[in-house]
Design a protein around this motif. Structure first.
Motif, PDB file in Angstrom:
ATOM      1  N   TYR A 126      54.516  47.771  34.345  1.00 59.78           N
ATOM      2  CA  TYR A 126      53.279  47.014  34.253  1.00 59.78           C
ATOM      3  C   TYR A 126      53.023  46.235  35.535  1.00 59.78           C
ATOM      4  O   TYR A 126      51.916  46.251  36.078  1.00 59.78           O
ATOM      5  N   CYS A 127      54.052  45.565  36.042  1.00 56.66           N
ATOM      6  CA  CYS A 127      53.905  44.792  37.278  1.00 56.66           C
ATOM      7  C   CYS A 127      53.578  45.693  38.460  1.00 56.66           C
ATOM      8  O   CYS A 127      52.738  45.352  39.298  1.00 56.66           O
ATOM      9  N   TRP A 128      54.210  46.856  38.528  1.00 56.13           N
ATOM     10  CA  TRP A 128      53.957  47.782  39.630  1.00 56.13           C
ATOM     11  C   TRP A 128      52.527  48.297  39.565  1.00 56.13           C
ATOM     12  O   TRP A 128      51.821  48.326  40.590  1.00 56.13           O
ATOM     13  N   LEU A 129      52.046  48.687  38.392  1.00 57.40           N
ATOM     14  CA  LEU A 129      50.668  49.176  38.260  1.00 57.40           C
ATOM     15  C   LEU A 129      49.661  48.074  38.572  1.00 57.40           C
ATOM     16  O   LEU A 129      48.632  48.324  39.203  1.00 57.40           O
ATOM     17  N   ARG A 130      49.959  46.871  38.161  1.00 56.22           N
ATOM     18  CA  ARG A 130      49.061  45.753  38.444  1.00 56.22           C
ATOM     19  C   ARG A 130      48.995  45.491  39.951  1.00 56.22           C
ATOM     20  O   ARG A 130      47.921  45.253  40.500  1.00 56.22           O
ATOM     21  N   ARG A 131      50.141  45.557  40.603  1.00 55.33           N
ATOM     22  CA  ARG A 131      50.170  45.349  42.049  1.00 55.33           C
ATOM     23  C   ARG A 131      49.393  46.449  42.771  1.00 55.33           C
ATOM     24  O   ARG A 131      48.667  46.184  43.729  1.00 55.33           O
ATOM     25  N   GLN A 132      49.536  47.693  42.303  1.00 59.72           N
ATOM     26  CA  GLN A 132      48.798  48.805  42.912  1.00 59.72           C
ATOM     27  C   GLN A 132      47.292  48.586  42.767  1.00 59.72           C
ATOM     28  O   GLN A 132      46.528  48.858  43.680  1.00 59.72           O
ATOM     29  N   ALA A 133      46.863  48.098  41.594  1.00 59.69           N
ATOM     30  CA  ALA A 133      45.438  47.854  41.381  1.00 59.69           C
ATOM     31  C   ALA A 133      44.934  46.752  42.312  1.00 59.69           C
ATOM     32  O   ALA A 133      43.837  46.852  42.879  1.00 59.69           O
ATOM     33  N   VAL A 134      45.727  45.699  42.492  1.00 58.84           N
ATOM     34  CA  VAL A 134      45.329  44.612  43.402  1.00 58.84           C
ATOM     35  C   VAL A 134      45.226  45.135  44.826  1.00 58.84           C
ATOM     36  O   VAL A 134      44.263  44.833  45.546  1.00 58.84           O
TER      37      VAL A 134
ATOM     38  N   ARG B  74      41.881  45.274  47.225  1.00 56.30           N
ATOM     39  CA  ARG B  74      41.853  44.695  48.575  1.00 56.30           C
ATOM     40  C   ARG B  74      41.424  45.731  49.610  1.00 56.30           C
ATOM     41  O   ARG B  74      40.626  45.450  50.497  1.00 56.30           O
ATOM     42  N   LEU B  75      41.965  46.944  49.472  1.00 52.75           N
ATOM     43  CA  LEU B  75      41.608  48.010  50.400  1.00 52.75           C
ATOM     44  C   LEU B  75      40.132  48.347  50.292  1.00 52.75           C
ATOM     45  O   LEU B  75      39.447  48.512  51.310  1.00 52.75           O
ATOM     46  N   SER B  76      39.625  48.425  49.078  1.00 50.05           N
ATOM     47  CA  SER B  76      38.191  48.700  48.885  1.00 50.05           C
ATOM     48  C   SER B  76      37.347  47.587  49.485  1.00 50.05           C
ATOM     49  O   SER B  76      36.322  47.838  50.115  1.00 50.05           O
ATOM     50  N   ALA B  77      37.779  46.351  49.278  1.00 49.59           N
ATOM     51  CA  ALA B  77      37.020  45.224  49.830  1.00 49.59           C
ATOM     52  C   ALA B  77      37.035  45.255  51.347  1.00 49.59           C
ATOM     53  O   ALA B  77      36.016  44.984  51.992  1.00 49.59           O
ATOM     54  N   MET B  78      38.186  45.610  51.920  1.00 43.81           N
ATOM     55  CA  MET B  78      38.264  45.698  53.384  1.00 43.81           C
ATOM     56  C   MET B  78      37.354  46.809  53.899  1.00 43.81           C
ATOM     57  O   MET B  78      36.662  46.627  54.900  1.00 43.81           O
ATOM     58  N   GLU B  79      37.349  47.959  53.216  1.00 44.23           N
ATOM     59  CA  GLU B  79      36.491  49.061  53.659  1.00 44.23           C
ATOM     60  C   GLU B  79      35.024  48.687  53.536  1.00 44.23           C
ATOM     61  O   GLU B  79      34.221  48.996  54.413  1.00 44.23           O
ATOM     62  N   LYS B  80      34.652  48.019  52.464  1.00 45.24           N
ATOM     63  CA  LYS B  80      33.262  47.591  52.305  1.00 45.24           C
ATOM     64  C   LYS B  80      32.887  46.607  53.394  1.00 45.24           C
ATOM     65  O   LYS B  80      31.798  46.663  53.953  1.00 45.24           O
ATOM     66  N   GLY B  81      33.805  45.716  53.709  1.00 50.04           N
ATOM     67  CA  GLY B  81      33.551  44.737  54.764  1.00 50.04           C
ATOM     68  C   GLY B  81      33.358  45.417  56.105  1.00 50.04           C
ATOM     69  O   GLY B  81      32.474  45.062  56.873  1.00 50.04           O
ATOM     70  N   LYS B  82      34.151  46.448  56.421  1.00 52.16           N
ATOM     71  CA  LYS B  82      34.002  47.180  57.684  1.00 52.16           C
ATOM     72  C   LYS B  82      32.690  47.927  57.702  1.00 52.16           C
ATOM     73  O   LYS B  82      31.980  47.937  58.709  1.00 52.16           O
ATOM     74  N   LEU B  83      32.334  48.564  56.578  1.00 48.18           N
ATOM     75  CA  LEU B  83      31.074  49.306  56.533  1.00 48.18           C
ATOM     76  C   LEU B  83      29.889  48.367  56.684  1.00 48.18           C
ATOM     77  O   LEU B  83      28.937  48.669  57.390  1.00 48.18           O
ATOM     78  N   GLN B  84      29.950  47.231  56.023  1.00 50.07           N
ATOM     79  CA  GLN B  84      28.851  46.279  56.134  1.00 50.07           C
ATOM     80  C   GLN B  84      28.754  45.714  57.551  1.00 50.07           C
ATOM     81  O   GLN B  84      27.679  45.581  58.105  1.00 50.07           O
TER      82      GLN B  84
END
Length: 171
Positions: free
Chosen positions: A103-111, A115-125
């Motif tokens: 559970y902890c590993w899956l939760r960490r992967q989701a976080v 973060r990666l999606s947010a970083m990519e959106k920030g770069k695209l914007q």
């Protein structure tokens, strides 16, 4: 210390078991049981049980050994049950630990994915803002032209009537 005769139990009034014995047997069921109350360490010993009913029945003698303990000794069933319960508890704890780690590993992967999606959106914007600041470009359209219809050969085939053409085209 104890006699049963003429359908009646007789307990000796002398000796170390005086006033501590009780008849609980049933001769009809061939049960000659007695209970000795308030046992003490001095009651330890081997006792003989002898059945006689003269003149015709003479039973075989047997011996009973009495052990008096301060505490009841641990039985094998209790020990075995404790070992099995401990093993089952250990398995349950291990399963719970595995599920918790997963559970902890899956939760960490989701976080990390967020973060990666947010970083990519920030770069695209940021890149879109930078591009709009530099110059405004018109959108580019890509098209593919079909040259096969505009040739003479294709129009001739249509007028000759190829298989698969409708009857209206032939007329």
């Amino acid at each position: 210390i104890f006699h049963y005769a003429k359908g009646q139990p007789y307990i000796d009034d002398v000796g170390s078991f005086k006033e501590r014995m009780e008849w609980v047997g049933n001769p009809r069921r061939k049960d000659g049981s007695i209970v000795i109350h308030n046992l003490d360490y001095t009651d330890n010993g081997t006792f003989t049980c002898d059945v006689k009913n003269p003149p015709d029945i003479v039973g075989k003698s047997s011996q009973v050994t009495l052990y008096v303990f301060e505490r009841v000794p641990t039985r094998y069933g209790v020990v075995l049950g404790s070992v099995i319960a401990g093993a089952l508890l250990l398995v349950a704890v291990l399963v719970a630990l595995v599920y918790l780690l997963r559970y902890c590993w899956l939760r960490r992967q989701a976080v990390l994915q967020r973060r990666l999606s947010a970083m990519e959106k920030g770069k695209l914007q940021r890149s879109a803002k930078d591009a709009s600041k530099r110059s405004r470009q018109a959108p580019v359209l890509y098209a593919m032209l079909d040259h096969s219809r505009g040739t003479k050969g294709a129009s001739e085939k249509k007028s000759k009537g190829t298989p698969g053409d409708s009857r209206k085209d032939k007329k």
